[in-house]
Design an enzyme around this catalytic site. Structure first.
Site, short mmCIF file in Angstrom:
data_model
loop_
_atom_site.label_atom_id
_atom_site.label_comp_id
_atom_site.label_asym_id
_atom_site.label_seq_id
_atom_site.Cartn_x
_atom_site.Cartn_y
_atom_site.Cartn_z
N TYR A 43 0.84 -1.20 0.00
CA TYR A 43 0.00 0.00 0.00
C TYR A 43 0.87 1.25 0.00
O TYR A 43 1.85 1.31 0.74
CB TYR A 43 -0.93 0.02 1.23
CG TYR A 43 -2.37 -0.05 0.79
CD1 TYR A 43 -2.99 1.06 0.21
CD2 TYR A 43 -3.10 -1.23 0.88
CE1 TYR A 43 -4.28 0.98 -0.26
CE2 TYR A 43 -4.39 -1.31 0.41
CZ TYR A 43 -4.98 -0.19 -0.17
OH TYR A 43 -6.25 -0.26 -0.64
N GLU A 45 -0.51 4.85 -0.53
CA GLU A 45 -1.32 6.07 -0.76
C GLU A 45 -0.45 7.31 -0.71
O GLU A 45 0.44 7.41 0.14
CB GLU A 45 -2.43 6.17 0.30
CG GLU A 45 -3.61 5.28 -0.02
CD GLU A 45 -4.71 5.37 1.02
OE1 GLU A 45 -4.54 6.07 2.03
OE2 GLU A 45 -5.74 4.71 0.82
N ASP A 189 -7.18 12.90 -25.58
CA ASP A 189 -7.27 11.54 -25.04
C ASP A 189 -6.69 10.61 -26.10
O ASP A 189 -7.35 10.28 -27.08
CB ASP A 189 -8.74 11.20 -24.74
CG ASP A 189 -8.92 9.77 -24.24
OD1 ASP A 189 -7.92 9.02 -24.22
OD2 ASP A 189 -10.05 9.41 -23.87
N THR A 215 -4.47 5.55 -22.01
CA THR A 215 -4.33 4.24 -21.41
C THR A 215 -2.93 3.75 -21.74
O THR A 215 -2.24 4.33 -22.59
CB THR A 215 -5.33 3.22 -21.99
OG1 THR A 215 -5.13 3.14 -23.40
CG2 THR A 215 -6.77 3.64 -21.71
N LYS A 218 -3.16 -0.21 -24.90
CA LYS A 218 -3.63 -0.37 -26.29
C LYS A 218 -2.41 -0.40 -27.22
O LYS A 218 -1.61 -1.31 -27.10
CB LYS A 218 -4.66 0.70 -26.60
CG LYS A 218 -5.90 0.54 -25.67
CD LYS A 218 -6.99 1.56 -25.90
CE LYS A 218 -8.11 1.35 -24.88
NZ LYS A 218 -9.18 2.37 -24.98
N ARG A 224 -2.72 -3.00 -18.25
CA ARG A 224 -3.93 -2.18 -18.15
C ARG A 224 -3.66 -1.09 -17.14
O ARG A 224 -3.36 -1.36 -15.98
CB ARG A 224 -5.09 -3.03 -17.64
CG ARG A 224 -5.70 -3.89 -18.70
CD ARG A 224 -7.13 -4.22 -18.33
NE ARG A 224 -8.03 -3.71 -19.33
CZ ARG A 224 -8.25 -4.31 -20.48
NH1 ARG A 224 -7.59 -5.39 -20.82
NH2 ARG A 224 -9.12 -3.81 -21.32
#
Ligand SMILES: *Cc1c(COP(=O)(O)O)cnc(C)c1O
Length: 411
Positions: A43, A45, A189, A215, A218, A224
């Site tokens: 973790y 954050e 985008d 992203t 692609k 991902r």
């Protein structure tokens, strides 16, 4: 059945069929290892060197590397690699730079835009923001003069330039002129074309827009995930833009970043810098052009009459079928595509007139023009024999044997 058996089956499916959905790709084995690594246990954050959890010395180095690689590859002064995926990245930008109810302007879904570009009623972008949308012309192209008129009448606070099913080069300069003339923030985008931009096969939006989202899975061939980048022009407009984006991601919209993905992104970006990747991007486009030429020759209609990038939108009505029937028949023949609306489609989205297909994944396998010709032939045969199960099965076997000659490392 056990999950491990199902994964083995899916691996075989990916090995033995043609992955031609333009948003899909094969990532690198190193990336798969990073994504499946112990990094997912941690973790963290916050951001590198200012976390809310201890034990992040190594994670910090990984995130720093991913950010540095992003800045270097795309030539931007700011990057955030924490968005969980493309849709949350776009949400982050809107929540960071707009107030609920502000107006955004993007391309219609049916014209090749994305759900997050202000699709009305059913998406956050159309529900929490006012949305006005532009469309492509019946020939499939964006009419920039029309776009400018709409921007002048509607006065959007933010304009989205970016697509998910548009086969042509986007004219960033024209978008910039329009956005600047109405004082709108301009966001590119580049989810679909990021790999082409990185490889120099599509013009980069970086000197024209304020903010870039993408992203990483692609044409970029990574895990991902997603990134948000701010350009010099963006920082000139608002020097606090970076801080606003950071805060909108965490604590605004997300919790801990997926460090395993961050590592995969760092590897991917490094791999996208060399000549090998530039050749890959170039080959994606030349393969798409070759396949488009074949399909045109065989009597298919293509939106805009062809392609400049990695994908094409094919109107299959000349063969007396709809896109869904055709996509299902192609799947039976081992060619995996998605059904898609064509510009100003008279048919409904769940049974549209076309399919969308692209070359990033078959190019990643090393296929070239001769294979595109062969694939074109198979697509024609499927169109002519879409209800002939025996014929479809025989094509599937031929596809399988082609795939065997172009193996992909899926270990
Ligand atoms: C794929 C895509 C997205 C969304 O990405 P997800 O990772 O599926 O959320 C956003 N914008 C465009 C233009 C896309 O093509």
């Amino acid at each position: 059945m056990k999950i491990s058996d199902l994964i083995a089956k899916e691996r075989r499916r990916q090995q033995e069929t043609l992955m031609m959905i333009p948003s899909e790709n094969y990532t690198y084995p190193e990336v798969r290892r990073a994504v499946g690594s112990v990094l997912m246990h941690k973790y963290s954050e916050g951001y590198a060197h200012r976390r809310y959890y201890q034990g992040n010395e190594i994670i910090d180095k990984i995130e720093d590397l991913a950010v540095e690689n992003a800045k270097k590859l795309f030539g931007v002064p700011y990057a955030n690699v924490q968005p969980y995926s493309g849709s949350p990245a776009n949400a982050t930008v809107y929540f960071a730079l707009l107030q609920p109810g502000d107006k955004i302007m993007g391309l219609k879904l049916s014209g090749g835009g994305h759900l997050t570009h202000g699709h009305p009623n059913i998406t956050f972008s159309g529900k929490y923001f006012q949305s006005t949308q532009y469309d492509v012309e019946p020939d499939g192209r964006i009419d920039y003069e029309k776009l400018e008129k709409l921007a002048r009448t509607e006065n959007p606070k933010l304009i989205v330039a970016g697509t998910t099913a548009y086969p042509r080069i986007l004219d960033w300069k024209k978008f910039a002129k329009i956005a600047d003339s109405v004082g709108a923030i301009l966001m590119a985008d580049i989810a679909h074309i990021a790999g082409l931009v990185a490889g120099g096969s599509h013009p980069s939006p970086v000197s024209y827009v304020h903010i870039v989202t993408t992203t990483t899975h692609k044409t970029l061939r990574g895990p991902r995930g997603a990134m948000i980048m701010i350009t010099e022009k963006g920082l000139k407009l608002d020097e606090k833009m970076g801080e606003k984006i950071d805060k909108a991601i965490f604590p605004g919209l997300q919790g801990g970043p997926h460090n395993n993905t961050t590592a995969g992104i760092a590897i991917t970006l490094e791999k996208s810098m060399g000549k090998t990747f530039a050749s890959y991007a170039k080959a994606i486009v030349s393969n798409a052009k070759e396949l488009a030429d074949e399909l045109l020759k065989y009597g298919f209609n293509l939106a805009t009459g062809g392609t400049d990038n990695h994908l094409m939108v094919v109107d299959v009505r000349p063969f007396g079928i709809d896109g869904k029937t055709f996509a299902i028949a192609l799947e039976k023949a081992g060619i995996i595509v998605n059904f898609n609306t064509i510009p100003h489609d008279p048919n409904p989205p769940f049974r549209p007139s076309g399919i969308r297909l692209g070359t990033p994944a078959v190019t990643a396998r090393g296929m070239g023009k001769p294979q595109m010709k062969q694939i074109g032939k198979w697509i024609l045969e499927v169109a002519k024999n879409y209800s002939n199960e025996k014929k479809l099965k025989s094509i599937k076997l031929q596809v399988k044997s082609l795939c065997k000659k172009f193996p992909v490392d899926l270990a």
